[in-house]
Design a protein around this motif. Structure first.
Motif, PDB file in Angstrom:
ATOM      1  N   TRP A 131      31.402  10.217 -14.398  1.00 49.42           N
ATOM      2  CA  TRP A 131      30.019  10.419 -14.021  1.00 49.42           C
ATOM      3  C   TRP A 131      29.548  11.856 -14.211  1.00 49.42           C
ATOM      4  O   TRP A 131      30.336  12.808 -14.129  1.00 49.42           O
ATOM      5  CB  TRP A 131      29.820  10.073 -12.545  1.00 49.42           C
ATOM      6  CG  TRP A 131      29.757   8.622 -12.234  1.00 49.42           C
ATOM      7  CD1 TRP A 131      29.431   7.612 -13.091  1.00 49.42           C
ATOM      8  CD2 TRP A 131      30.023   8.006 -10.976  1.00 49.42           C
ATOM      9  NE1 TRP A 131      29.467   6.405 -12.430  1.00 49.42           N
ATOM     10  CE2 TRP A 131      29.821   6.618 -11.132  1.00 49.42           C
ATOM     11  CE3 TRP A 131      30.398   8.487  -9.722  1.00 49.42           C
ATOM     12  CZ2 TRP A 131      30.000   5.717 -10.090  1.00 49.42           C
ATOM     13  CZ3 TRP A 131      30.571   7.599  -8.679  1.00 49.42           C
ATOM     14  CH2 TRP A 131      30.369   6.225  -8.865  1.00 49.42           C
ATOM     15  N   GLU A 135      24.667  11.012 -11.431  1.00 44.24           N
ATOM     16  CA  GLU A 135      25.184   9.654 -11.255  1.00 44.24           C
ATOM     17  C   GLU A 135      25.985   9.553  -9.963  1.00 44.24           C
ATOM     18  O   GLU A 135      25.919   8.537  -9.259  1.00 44.24           O
ATOM     19  CB  GLU A 135      26.049   9.273 -12.461  1.00 44.24           C
ATOM     20  CG  GLU A 135      25.241   9.054 -13.732  1.00 44.24           C
ATOM     21  CD  GLU A 135      26.116   8.864 -14.957  1.00 44.24           C
ATOM     22  OE1 GLU A 135      25.820   7.966 -15.759  1.00 44.24           O
ATOM     23  OE2 GLU A 135      27.104   9.623 -15.111  1.00 44.24           O
ATOM     24  N   GLU A 138      23.495   9.208  -7.112  1.00 45.63           N
ATOM     25  CA  GLU A 138      22.892   7.879  -7.046  1.00 45.63           C
ATOM     26  C   GLU A 138      23.795   6.887  -6.324  1.00 45.63           C
ATOM     27  O   GLU A 138      23.338   6.068  -5.529  1.00 45.63           O
ATOM     28  CB  GLU A 138      22.579   7.368  -8.456  1.00 45.63           C
ATOM     29  CG  GLU A 138      21.449   8.097  -9.162  1.00 45.63           C
ATOM     30  CD  GLU A 138      20.088   7.750  -8.586  1.00 45.63           C
ATOM     31  OE1 GLU A 138      19.988   6.770  -7.819  1.00 45.63           O
ATOM     32  OE2 GLU A 138      19.121   8.468  -8.903  1.00 45.63           O
TER      33      GLU A 138
END
Length: 474
Positions: A131, A135, A138
């Protein structure tokens, strides 16, 4: 038209004055959040009476109203999300390149092979992900919001209750020109609810800032010992791994492999010990829900504050000392259990990952010591979360826990060591961390006592049934 800070020469626009009066030290973050959402600063000043374009004013007021009314609950998750994304991208958030992705996935594959020799727990399965920082934000932000919610609930309610009692009846009269229209409908009639919304937004900003900052420090999903996703998953953030390796003598490949070993060991533990994640989160929740705000201290802090004076209110909020959090006897017991459990997780991962690495990585021991110091010290983001969640998430006794796990493996083998995780009642206690050498003897005594209890229960049931096997009469 602008106004000045009392005793200073810095000009301040009316809308900025309003935000500073409510958010205190977090006003800069609130202002930055408004700008990040596309806010036209000149237009916002126009809404405070500087310009006359009705369409422009309506647009700006709608944006500010959205900031104050979106989201629900003790943590404004919309604000937390936006602030976290901005903080994660601060200073750059490069996307993951193909070469980085391949290297990370290869490291996970090798890590699982090496771990097979160091633990009886099977590979976790699930997805392996690589990631960027955004990311990571999130996927993990919902967990951080959940962890902070109990503390946020108490703090926001206390702030709204105490300050709400001191707000004047003429709320509109204390606001800069034109700003009453910015607030959500009905806010002026219920100022306590407005303060709760503002507190929720403030807490959302703090959560978002901390999560975004933490995204630039973590290597995967398990750096704090508590899994941040429910499903089996292993993750690496190449940008953070590479920055960490730059300051070490070990080559990047070794650093990546060692961190992959730790991440994979964590994943095995939480996958094959299904009660463990719920156990840790339950202890965290029980501790946080027991936190009580010292309302008297909060009341003392704002007793002489005139809520219509923005600078007095800003100074009171900036102090922060009125959020006195004490511990009950029950909380202290919960905290001890939580700290012991976190140390046992970290110690097991430390021992297993290093045992797996030693035959293959020349720098395994220096990397182990580096990670121990890093976990013991924590970073700025972890310290922020200590305030938001109500306690530090760092294991204080991981070295003692690692020594205990090593001793159990040496005396009884890997299978017996890993079987200790079969049930929470089997977990070592703080006494066992104090005296690892006596663990086996205490465990044998406990097992014998449990066996005696089981035999007594069986005998009682057999006697109750009678010699002929029939059930006794009522």
């Amino acid at each position: 038209m602008t106004e000045n800070f009392p005793g200073g020469n810095t000009p301040e626009e009316p809308w900025e004055r309003l935000l500073r009066s409510v958010f205190g030290p977090d006003a800069d973050e609130a202002i930055a959040q408004l700008r990040a959402r596309g806010m036209d600063v000149d237009a916002l000043n126009a809404a405070a009476g500087i310009a006359d374009d009705p369409r422009l004013i309506d647009q700006v007021l709608a944006q500010v109203r959205s900031l104050l009314s979106t989201g629900s609950g003790p943590v404004n998750r919309d604000v937390a999300h936006d602030v976290a994304r901005q903080a994660a991208a601060a200073g750059g958030d490069p996307s993951v390149g193909d070469a980085q992705r391949r290297a990370a996935l290869d490291a996970f594959g090798v890590a699982d092979l090496w771990l097979d020799t160091a633990t009886e727990l099977a590979p976790a399965g699930g997805s392996r992900v690589v990631w960027s920082r955004s990311e990571w934000v999130e996927r993990t932000l919902p967990a951080w919001s959940q962890l902070a919610a109990p503390v946020a609930t108490n703090l926001v309610a206390a702030l709204g209750g105490v300050l709400g009692e001191r707000l004047p009846e003429d709320m509109e009269g204390m606001l800069p020109p034109g700003m009453a229209a910015v607030l959500p409908p009905g806010s002026l009639a219920d100022p306590s609810a407005l303060l709760e919304r503002l507190g929720s937004a403030m807490f959302g900003m703090q959560i978002g800032q901390a999560a975004g900052t933490l995204s630039r420090e973590v290597f995967g999903l398990t750096d704090i010992g508590v899994p941040l996703v429910a499903e089996p998953m292993t993750a690496l953030l190449p940008a953070n791994v590479e920055e960490f390796a730059e300051g070490l003598d070990a080559p990047l490949d070794e650093v990546r492999l060692y961190l992959a070993l730790r991440e994979s060991a964590h994943a095995r533990l939480f996958t094959h010990v299904p009660w463990l994640r719920g156990h840790l989160l339950g202890l965290l929740d029980a501790y946080a829900r027991g936190i009580t705000i010292d309302v008297d201290a909060l009341d003392d802090a704002v007793r002489d504050v005139d809520p219509s004076d923005p600078d007095q209110l800003r100074s009171a909020l900036a102090g922060g000392g009125f959020f006195g959090i004490g511990q009950t006897a029950e909380q202290r017991a919960t905290l001890e259990r939580l700290e012991t459990a976190l140390a046992l997780v970290e110690g097991w991962v430390d021992e297993v990952a290093t045992t797996a690495a030693l035959p293959h990585l020349p720098h395994a021991m220096p990397l182990r010591e580096m990670m121990r110091r890093r976990r013991a010290a924590g970073g700025p983001a972890e310290q922020t979360f200590a305030t938001l969640v109500g306690l530090e998430l760092r294991p204080r006794r991981s070295r003692e826990a690692a020594a205990l796990w090593r001793l159990i493996a040496e005396q009884s083998g890997l299978a017996v060591r890993d079987a200790v995780w079969d049930h929470p009642d089997l977990l070592p206690t703080g006494e066992d961390l104090d005296d690892p050498a006596g663990f086996a003897g205490r465990r044998a005594t406990t097992d014998a006592e449990l066996a005696d209890v089981d035999r007594a229960i069986e005998a009682f049931l057999a006697e109750a049934e009678g010699d002929d096997g029939t059930q006794p009469k009522a």
